[in-house]
Design an enzyme around this catalytic site. Structure first.
Site, PDB file in Angstrom:
ATOM      1  N   LYS A  13     -53.224 -79.161  82.923  1.00  0.00           N
ATOM      2  CA  LYS A  13     -54.122 -78.161  82.311  1.00  0.00           C
ATOM      3  C   LYS A  13     -53.428 -77.331  81.234  1.00  0.00           C
ATOM      4  O   LYS A  13     -53.960 -77.140  80.160  1.00  0.00           O
ATOM      5  CB  LYS A  13     -54.620 -77.157  83.373  1.00  0.00           C
ATOM      6  CG  LYS A  13     -55.724 -77.615  84.247  1.00  0.00           C
ATOM      7  CD  LYS A  13     -56.252 -76.457  85.080  1.00  0.00           C
ATOM      8  CE  LYS A  13     -55.199 -75.668  85.828  1.00  0.00           C
ATOM      9  NZ  LYS A  13     -54.507 -76.409  86.898  1.00  0.00           N
ATOM     10  N   ARG A  88     -60.319 -69.205  89.597  1.00  0.00           N
ATOM     11  CA  ARG A  88     -59.821 -70.080  90.671  1.00  0.00           C
ATOM     12  C   ARG A  88     -60.600 -69.872  91.959  1.00  0.00           C
ATOM     13  O   ARG A  88     -60.368 -70.600  92.936  1.00  0.00           O
ATOM     14  CB  ARG A  88     -58.360 -69.767  90.940  1.00  0.00           C
ATOM     15  CG  ARG A  88     -57.345 -70.680  90.276  1.00  0.00           C
ATOM     16  CD  ARG A  88     -55.990 -70.144  90.622  1.00  0.00           C
ATOM     17  NE  ARG A  88     -54.898 -71.063  90.494  1.00  0.00           N
ATOM     18  CZ  ARG A  88     -54.159 -71.224  89.404  1.00  0.00           C
ATOM     19  NH1 ARG A  88     -54.465 -70.586  88.299  1.00  0.00           N
ATOM     20  NH2 ARG A  88     -53.129 -72.044  89.420  1.00  0.00           N
ATOM     21  N   ARG A 125     -41.053 -80.937  87.746  1.00  0.00           N
ATOM     22  CA  ARG A 125     -41.175 -79.907  86.697  1.00  0.00           C
ATOM     23  C   ARG A 125     -40.135 -78.802  86.830  1.00  0.00           C
ATOM     24  O   ARG A 125     -39.635 -78.284  85.838  1.00  0.00           O
ATOM     25  CB  ARG A 125     -42.594 -79.328  86.777  1.00  0.00           C
ATOM     26  CG  ARG A 125     -43.043 -78.611  85.551  1.00  0.00           C
ATOM     27  CD  ARG A 125     -44.521 -78.340  85.603  1.00  0.00           C
ATOM     28  NE  ARG A 125     -44.908 -77.493  86.733  1.00  0.00           N
ATOM     29  CZ  ARG A 125     -46.138 -77.026  86.910  1.00  0.00           C
ATOM     30  NH1 ARG A 125     -47.085 -77.331  86.070  1.00  0.00           N
ATOM     31  NH2 ARG A 125     -46.413 -76.248  87.930  1.00  0.00           N
ATOM     32  N   ARG A 127     -40.385 -75.613  87.999  1.00  0.00           N
ATOM     33  CA  ARG A 127     -40.730 -74.197  87.858  1.00  0.00           C
ATOM     34  C   ARG A 127     -40.371 -73.471  89.155  1.00  0.00           C
ATOM     35  O   ARG A 127     -40.219 -74.124  90.195  1.00  0.00           O
ATOM     36  CB  ARG A 127     -42.247 -74.094  87.604  1.00  0.00           C
ATOM     37  CG  ARG A 127     -42.637 -73.070  86.584  1.00  0.00           C
ATOM     38  CD  ARG A 127     -44.077 -73.244  86.160  1.00  0.00           C
ATOM     39  NE  ARG A 127     -45.038 -72.966  87.235  1.00  0.00           N
ATOM     40  CZ  ARG A 127     -46.350 -73.126  87.105  1.00  0.00           C
ATOM     41  NH1 ARG A 127     -46.850 -73.575  85.979  1.00  0.00           N
ATOM     42  NH2 ARG A 127     -47.148 -72.850  88.109  1.00  0.00           N
ATOM     43  N   ARG A 138     -50.433 -74.983  97.079  1.00  0.00           N
ATOM     44  CA  ARG A 138     -51.304 -74.879  95.903  1.00  0.00           C
ATOM     45  C   ARG A 138     -52.343 -75.987  95.873  1.00  0.00           C
ATOM     46  O   ARG A 138     -53.497 -75.758  95.494  1.00  0.00           O
ATOM     47  CB  ARG A 138     -50.463 -74.877  94.623  1.00  0.00           C
ATOM     48  CG  ARG A 138     -49.883 -73.489  94.352  1.00  0.00           C
ATOM     49  CD  ARG A 138     -49.165 -73.431  93.034  1.00  0.00           C
ATOM     50  NE  ARG A 138     -47.867 -74.049  93.135  1.00  0.00           N
ATOM     51  CZ  ARG A 138     -47.245 -74.698  92.142  1.00  0.00           C
ATOM     52  NH1 ARG A 138     -47.821 -74.817  90.974  1.00  0.00           N
ATOM     53  NH2 ARG A 138     -46.062 -75.218  92.333  1.00  0.00           N
TER      54      ARG A 138
HETATM   55  P1  AMP Z   1     -50.639 -71.619  87.059  1.00  0.00           P
HETATM   56  O1  AMP Z   1     -49.665 -71.420  85.946  1.00  0.00           O
HETATM   57  O2  AMP Z   1     -52.063 -71.618  86.578  1.00  0.00           O
HETATM   58  O3  AMP Z   1     -50.310 -72.813  87.908  1.00  0.00           O
HETATM   59  O4  AMP Z   1     -50.506 -70.336  88.019  1.00  0.00           O
HETATM   60  C1  AMP Z   1     -49.293 -70.041  88.688  1.00  0.00           C
HETATM   61  C2  AMP Z   1     -49.546 -69.083  89.849  1.00  0.00           C
HETATM   62  O5  AMP Z   1     -50.066 -67.846  89.340  1.00  0.00           O
HETATM   63  C3  AMP Z   1     -50.571 -69.544  90.871  1.00  0.00           C
HETATM   64  O6  AMP Z   1     -50.008 -70.396  91.830  1.00  0.00           O
HETATM   65  C4  AMP Z   1     -51.010 -68.207  91.467  1.00  0.00           C
HETATM   66  O7  AMP Z   1     -50.035 -67.692  92.336  1.00  0.00           O
HETATM   67  C5  AMP Z   1     -51.028 -67.313  90.234  1.00  0.00           C
HETATM   68  N1  AMP Z   1     -52.357 -67.358  89.551  1.00  0.00           N
HETATM   69  C6  AMP Z   1     -52.598 -67.812  88.287  1.00  0.00           C
HETATM   70  N2  AMP Z   1     -53.901 -67.710  87.972  1.00  0.00           N
HETATM   71  C7  AMP Z   1     -54.513 -67.188  89.079  1.00  0.00           C
HETATM   72  C8  AMP Z   1     -55.856 -66.867  89.409  1.00  0.00           C
HETATM   73  N3  AMP Z   1     -56.860 -67.078  88.525  1.00  0.00           N
HETATM   74  N4  AMP Z   1     -56.107 -66.341  90.631  1.00  0.00           N
HETATM   75  C9  AMP Z   1     -55.111 -66.127  91.518  1.00  0.00           C
HETATM   76  N5  AMP Z   1     -53.836 -66.430  91.291  1.00  0.00           N
HETATM   77  C10 AMP Z   1     -53.520 -66.960  90.079  1.00  0.00           C
END
Ligand code: AMP
Length: 181
Positions: A13, A88, A125, A127, A138
């Protein structure tokens, strides 16, 4: 134009949202990037979300929604944007509707990839939140809280499913193709 990118962790994404945003002249809005910025800067939000992110849990809705609102005015971003990683949960999707209206989204792009591929990509990855335990959490939370959003948006006729396996350029072209079609 306002677009939303949905899909499990590891589907690509972030990479694709950035490329498609560039191609279409849209802003790329990633709540994950915003939270990572808060963590790296050690802001009060960062201090609060660091452990949550490390575990691969979701940040509480109220905090996520207000953080996003503080960063961008969702109503006023007239040049258009791609939302990547938000909403989400159903509560977040309802907050988005309340902010921009139910008809505002031109498309909801769903990037799909088999779970074996997702696990492999995430673990490669590196991270901070890409430990095996966090990754499994996740994926589980995606299935429980986020995947149902596809059905939430389906009746609006805006959901576009795209196969997220292949070369990066090829996948970008697929997405641009469904957006034009
Ligand atoms: P991402 O980079 O989109 O994979 O997000 C990394 C982490 O940030 C996720 O695993 C959550 O802990 C937090 N996070 C990002 N976006 C959201 C969201 N819309 N709602 C809740 N937690 C989020």
């Amino acid at each position: 134009m306002k677009l939303l990118f949905l899909g499990p962790p590891g589907a690509g994404k972030g990479t694709q949202a950035e490329r498609v945003a560039k191609a279409l002249g849209l802003a790329h809005v990633s709540t994950g990037d915003m939270f990572r910025w808060h963590v790296s800067e050690g802001t009060p939000i960062g201090v609060e979300v660091q452990a949550i992110m490390r575990r691969g849990d979701l940040v509480p809705d109220s905090m996520t929604i207000s953080m996003l609102n503080d960063h961008i005015g969702l109503q006023d971003a007239s040049g258009g944007y791609i939302l990547d990683g938000f909403p989400r949960t159903l509560r977040q999707a309802e907050a988005l509707d309340a902010a921009i209206g139910e008809d505002a989204l031109s498309a909801v792009v769903v990037l799909e990839a088999p779970e074996s591929e997702l696990l492999e990509r995430l673990l490669a990855r590196g991270r901070a939140d890409d430990t095996e335990e966090s990754v499994r959490n996740r994926l589980k939370l995606y299935a429980a809280d986020t995947e149902p959003l596809i059905e939430f948006y389906e009746p609006r006729g805006v959901v576009k499913r795209v196969e997220g396996v292949g070369e990066v350029e090829e996948i970008t072209a697929r997405i641009l193709g469904v957006l034009n079609g």
